[in-house]
Design an enzyme around this catalytic site. Structure first.
Site, short mmCIF file in Angstrom:
data_model
loop_
_atom_site.label_atom_id
_atom_site.label_comp_id
_atom_site.label_asym_id
_atom_site.label_seq_id
_atom_site.Cartn_x
_atom_site.Cartn_y
_atom_site.Cartn_z
N LYS A 26 -42.26 50.91 -7.37
CA LYS A 26 -43.39 51.49 -8.11
C LYS A 26 -43.08 51.64 -9.60
O LYS A 26 -43.94 51.91 -10.42
CB LYS A 26 -43.79 52.83 -7.50
CG LYS A 26 -44.34 52.69 -6.07
CD LYS A 26 -44.71 54.05 -5.48
CE LYS A 26 -45.06 53.99 -4.01
NZ LYS A 26 -46.46 53.58 -3.75
N HIS A 33 -49.59 48.15 6.33
CA HIS A 33 -49.67 48.83 5.04
C HIS A 33 -48.52 48.55 4.10
O HIS A 33 -48.41 49.17 3.05
CB HIS A 33 -49.73 50.35 5.23
CG HIS A 33 -50.95 50.82 5.91
ND1 HIS A 33 -52.08 51.23 5.23
CD2 HIS A 33 -51.25 50.94 7.22
CE1 HIS A 33 -53.00 51.59 6.09
NE2 HIS A 33 -52.53 51.43 7.32
C1 26W Z 1 -40.97 53.82 9.05
C2 26W Z 1 -40.91 54.30 7.66
C3 26W Z 1 -42.20 54.11 6.97
C4 26W Z 1 -42.95 55.20 6.59
C5 26W Z 1 -44.17 55.04 5.96
C6 26W Z 1 -42.67 52.86 6.68
C7 26W Z 1 -43.88 52.68 6.06
C8 26W Z 1 -44.63 53.76 5.70
C9 26W Z 1 -45.99 53.57 5.07
C10 26W Z 1 -46.64 52.34 5.62
C11 26W Z 1 -45.92 53.50 3.61
C12 26W Z 1 -47.27 53.64 2.97
O1 26W Z 1 -47.79 54.73 2.84
N1 26W Z 1 -47.85 52.54 2.52
C13 26W Z 1 -48.96 52.60 1.61
O2 26W Z 1 -50.18 52.53 2.32
C14 26W Z 1 -51.28 52.71 1.44
C15 26W Z 1 -52.54 52.75 2.26
O3 26W Z 1 -52.85 51.49 2.75
C16 26W Z 1 -51.30 51.62 0.38
O4 26W Z 1 -52.35 51.90 -0.52
C17 26W Z 1 -49.98 51.57 -0.37
O5 26W Z 1 -49.97 50.45 -1.24
C18 26W Z 1 -48.84 51.48 0.61
O6 26W Z 1 -47.59 51.56 -0.06
#
Ligand code: 26W
Length: 816
Positions: free
Chosen positions: A552, A358
């Site tokens: 963003k 993601h």
């Molecule tokens: C480990 C810390 C951490 C926490 C959360 C790393 C990464 C995240 C998530 C992957 C961040 C997230 O929410 N990503 C989003 O996912 C959505 C669903 O696919 C996308 O639409 C967004 O573009 C993306 O930023």
């Protein structure tokens, strides 16, 4: 077999009866909260009846089941949503009105479970909704955080975080399943045992945490299908150690208990930023282990120990790498508990797991310190080492001599356990969440793995559930659509297409416009009671709502507003379309610059809103505590959807889809799903600006253009100077120096303006001016808006889930 729906009279009787039984009161002296309880119980009874009808059916039909593992499930409130799923919203609303109640004020009594940060968690919730509505058997698995994402207050322009104690008064929707508790083991050491010429391993001296499941039913639309969201809660296994307690060691006895229970205490509030915190690793293993143990036991109950069919009957999916430890956990269970050999266990594991990525943000990719994993999860660590050994050997055949490449791809390398490498290597499928995102994964982030096995990679564009985001959030537009094309689109999202010809119908356009205006009024009422601001319904509503992050680019929006403010100050007669700029965004508590941007937006709001000339045509509002239920009021009221991410950075975005489905036109960069929105609506129905992902990539290899832009563009120079000359926050003129500095000079040796705010500013403001003009031609604007609604069917999560199912899961529908 469809179950009957409650009539208005039955609903009223049920509410009154529950008030009497539970609280000994009637409708005249019940509190709003008691009424919420009585109503929610009535709805819950209906949901559970359907659950009972469905129960056992999947096992009888021996259907494959999906476990969707996600550290976050941002489900939002359940009451109203369940009324919609029961296809009985109308009767409930009428019943409430007949009892003299205002439905929305009752809905607001429900605490919102904030068990997610943003996009990834909300996507999981939309997916479970679609799985149920499509009759596909699944269980969502997550953690029952006692404290969800913090509540945000704005104090003197700054973000202040308050704890979100959403379970304070219990939750109406969960059912505790003590009988399905699992034990999760941490620490200790591993003993090697040699018996009859075979080697096996025994984990000893560990400490145990009990995982107690709380199940939340997710009812499919107009169906009896109920899938469960299983939320694991951590409990100490030993009751308070009474012996040590009696010996006077009170604190130690209590400490041990708390140490276990802290695991499900709080959701980490970082979004797209990884920190190697031990407690987080514990959370992840806790979720992974409990879920996989349950999945295996459930399989054995139905099919016995014939693991050769495991992957035909069970699909495990990891939503980003957070639950990735489920992979070695399945290996452990198959080998240590059921005696399978390595090769067999590995084949089963590889055929069972799918992984969705993601984010491409390097700082978000999870890499655990090797020694931490070894200490906390010794048996899992051994398994990871063996996976790594075999992986490196296999890669040596593909890339002989290329140690550096193999090092990059290794599950364990440079002292860390690389979770993405684990998920890619040990699963059968990797997918990105939009076309451009998948291309970047293949070309860049996971290029090495793509070379080894291109067929593993697929692209599945995200989606949103039209039931919550259109039917529930926007009943005005939904009934208008019913009037135009009938109500079959509610079950069959593709039929939304049929709305398109109605853009040529002047009477329909008028009604569409009126509905939007009423939604604006609704938002205004909510914000008045929420934070004391009111909005003019005749203004254009321009909204950016998402987590606060540099990529963003809320800063781009803010500087754009400041630039327009300057133009109006210079030319008070300037003919501009009155517009309200709305922001909703939470910043990670430790993300200093993101919090400073919130402060900046609030200072700009002060400047603009208090200016007698500018405030006639501009208003800036920062809404406090952006969350799912606020989004449900924001999206339907929007005219313009701001999707400004630096190209190449936003994996997909899903807010963009919610706005579109509610008839807002997008102003965005060629990033994430914006690219596909453009494809769907055509260039006349969207506003695209800014650098492309390729240009961004190329620009990283060039010296920054920031100072050249500053020197040659007087308007840019002026807004930049206003960051530090006391125009904003005169009491503290140096407040925004950090932003100024990062835009012009970069952070400690890094590149200036690394998110290309200055590079894109002029193009952005130009696009905004074009929108000014176009919005005033109401007919043409409403046509664009209707086109967006009609073509939003592509972004329904039902479409997304069908694709996952065809490409990855291969589940069969369970029908009664
Ligand atoms: C480990 C810390 C951490 C926490 C959360 C790393 C990464 C995240 C998530 C992957 C961040 C997230 O929410 N990503 C989003 O996912 C959505 C669903 O696919 C996308 O639409 C967004 O573009 C993306 O930023």
């Amino acid at each position: 077999m469809a179950l009957d729906r409650l009539t208005v009279q039955e609903i009223k009787d049920s509410i009154l009866q529950k008030l009497e039984r539970n609280y000994g009161c009637d409708i005249t002296d019940a509190t709003k909260n008691q009424i919420y309880d009585a109503l929610a119980q009535t709805v819950r009874d209906e949901v559970m009846k359907r659950r009972t009808a469905y129960r056992g059916e999947r096992k009888r039909q021996r259907c494959k089941k999906l476990y969707y593992l996600s550290a976050e499930f941002l489900v939002g409130r359940a009451l109203h949503n369940n009324m919609v799923a029961l296809v009985n919203e109308h009767n409930y609303i009428v019943a409430l009105r007949e009892l003299g109640l205002d439905p929305s004020s009752i809905f607001e009594e429900e605490p919102e479970p904030g068990l997610g940060n943003g996009g990834l968690g909300r996507l999981a919730a939309c997916f479970l909704d679609s799985l149920s509505s499509l009759h596909l058997p699944a269980m969502g698995c997550t953690i029952r955080y006692e404290y969800g994402l913090f509540r945000q207050k704005i104090v003197d322009g700054y973000q202040v975080e308050l704890p979100d104690n959403w379970l304070e008064n219990g939750s109406m929707w969960e059912v505790c399943r003590m009988d399905e508790s699992q034990e999760v083991h941490f620490g200790g050491r591993v003993e090697e045992i040699h018996e009859n010429g075979k080697t096996s391993y025994r984990h000893v001296n560990y400490s145990t945490v009990q995982a107690v499941p709380y199940d939340v039913p997710t009812l499919g639309y107009d169906s009896n299908m109920v899938n469960m969201l299983r939320c694991w809660s951590a409990r100490a296994t030993k009751k308070l150690d009474m012996q040590s307690f009696n010996r006077g060691e009170y604190t130690r006895a209590i400490e041990e208990k708390e140490l276990a229970e802290v695991i499900s205490k709080v959701l980490y509030p970082e979004d797209n930023h990884y920190e190697g915190k031990e407690l987080r690793l514990k959370q992840q293993y806790f979720l992974s282990s409990a879920s996989v143990q349950y999945a295996v036991k459930d399989f054995v109950k139905v099919y016995g120990k014939d693991f050769s069919i495991f992957a035909d009957k069970v699909a495990l999916h990891v939503n980003d790498t957070h639950p990735g430890m489920a992979i070695p956990e399945l290996m452990r269970i198959l080998m240590d508990e059921y005696g399978l050999g390595w090769d067999e266990a590995e084949t089963i594991t590889k055929n069972t797991f799918g992984y969705t990525n993601h984010t491409v943000m390097a700082e978000a990719l999870e890499k655990w310190p090797e020694d931490m994993v070894a200490r906390l999860l010794p048996r899992i660590y051994m398994i990871l080492q063996e996976i790594n050994r075999r992986e490196c050997a296999a890669l040596w055949d593909v890339f002989p001599g290329q140690w550096e490449r193999i090092g990059r791809m290794a599950v364990i390398g440079y002292g860390t356990v690389n979770m993405a490498n684990l998920c890619i290597w040990m699963g059968h499928s990797v997918n990105g969440v939009s076309k451009i995102h998948t291309d970047i994964l293949k070309k860049d982030v996971f290029h090495d793995f793509y070379l080894v096995d291109p067929d593993k990679f697929t692209s599945i564009t995200n989606g949103i559930t039209h039931r919550r985001w259109l039917m529930m959030a926007n009943f005005r537009l939904s009934s208008l659509i019913d009037e135009a094309i009938g109500d079959k689109w509610r079950k069959d999202y593709e039929l939304l297409k049929d709305l398109e010809p109605f853009k040529e119908d002047a009477a329909f356009r008028e009604k569409f416009f009126e509905a939007k205006k009423l939604n604006k009024a609704r938002l205004s009422r909510r914000l008045t009671s929420w934070q004391g601001v009111s909005l003019r319904e005749d203004d254009m509503f321009d909204i950016q709502a998402k987590r606060l992050h540099e990529y963003k680019r809320q800063l781009l929006n803010a500087l754009g507003i400041l630039m327009l403010y300057n133009r109006i100050k210079d030319n008070p007669g300037l003919d501009v379309q009155p517009r309200i700029y709305i922001f909703g965004a939470k910043a990670a508590p430790g993300y200093y610059r993101a919090k400073l941007i919130i402060r900046l937006i609030n200072e700009i709001a002060k400047l603009v809103n208090n200016d007698p000339v500018a405030s006639r045509v501009m208003k800036v509002v920062f809404v406090e505590n952006y969350c799912v239920s606020l989004a449900e009021d924001l999206m339907p009221a929007a005219d313009l959807s701001e999707q400004l991410s630096t190209a190449g950075k936003e994996a997909s975005g899903t807010g963009n889809m919610k706005f579109m489905m509610n008839g807002a036109v997008t102003l965005g960069t060629l990033d994430g799903a914006n690219v596909e929105i453009l494809q769907a609506v055509g260039k006349d129905n969207i506003y695209i600006f800014g650098m492309t992902a390729e240009q961004v990539e190329a620009a990283y290899r060039q010296p920054s253009r920031a100072s050249a832009i500053f020197e040659t563009n007087a308007e840019v120079r002026r807004v930049m100077t206003q960051l530090i000359d006391g125009t904003l926050c005169p009491e503290q003129p140096g407040l925004f120096r950090d932003l100024y500095h990062s835009l012009l000079f970069g952070d400690n040796g890094g590149m200036a303006d690394s998110y290309f705010v200055l590079s894109d500013l002029s193009g952005y403001v130009k696009a905004r001016m074009q929108i000014e003009k176009d919005y005033r031609d109401r007919d043409e604007w409403v046509k664009k808006a209707i086109t967006n609604v009609a073509r939003s069917w592509i972004f329904a999560s039902d479409r997304t889930i069908k694709e996952y199912n065809e490409k990855i899961w291969h589940l069969k529908e369970v029908r009664l």
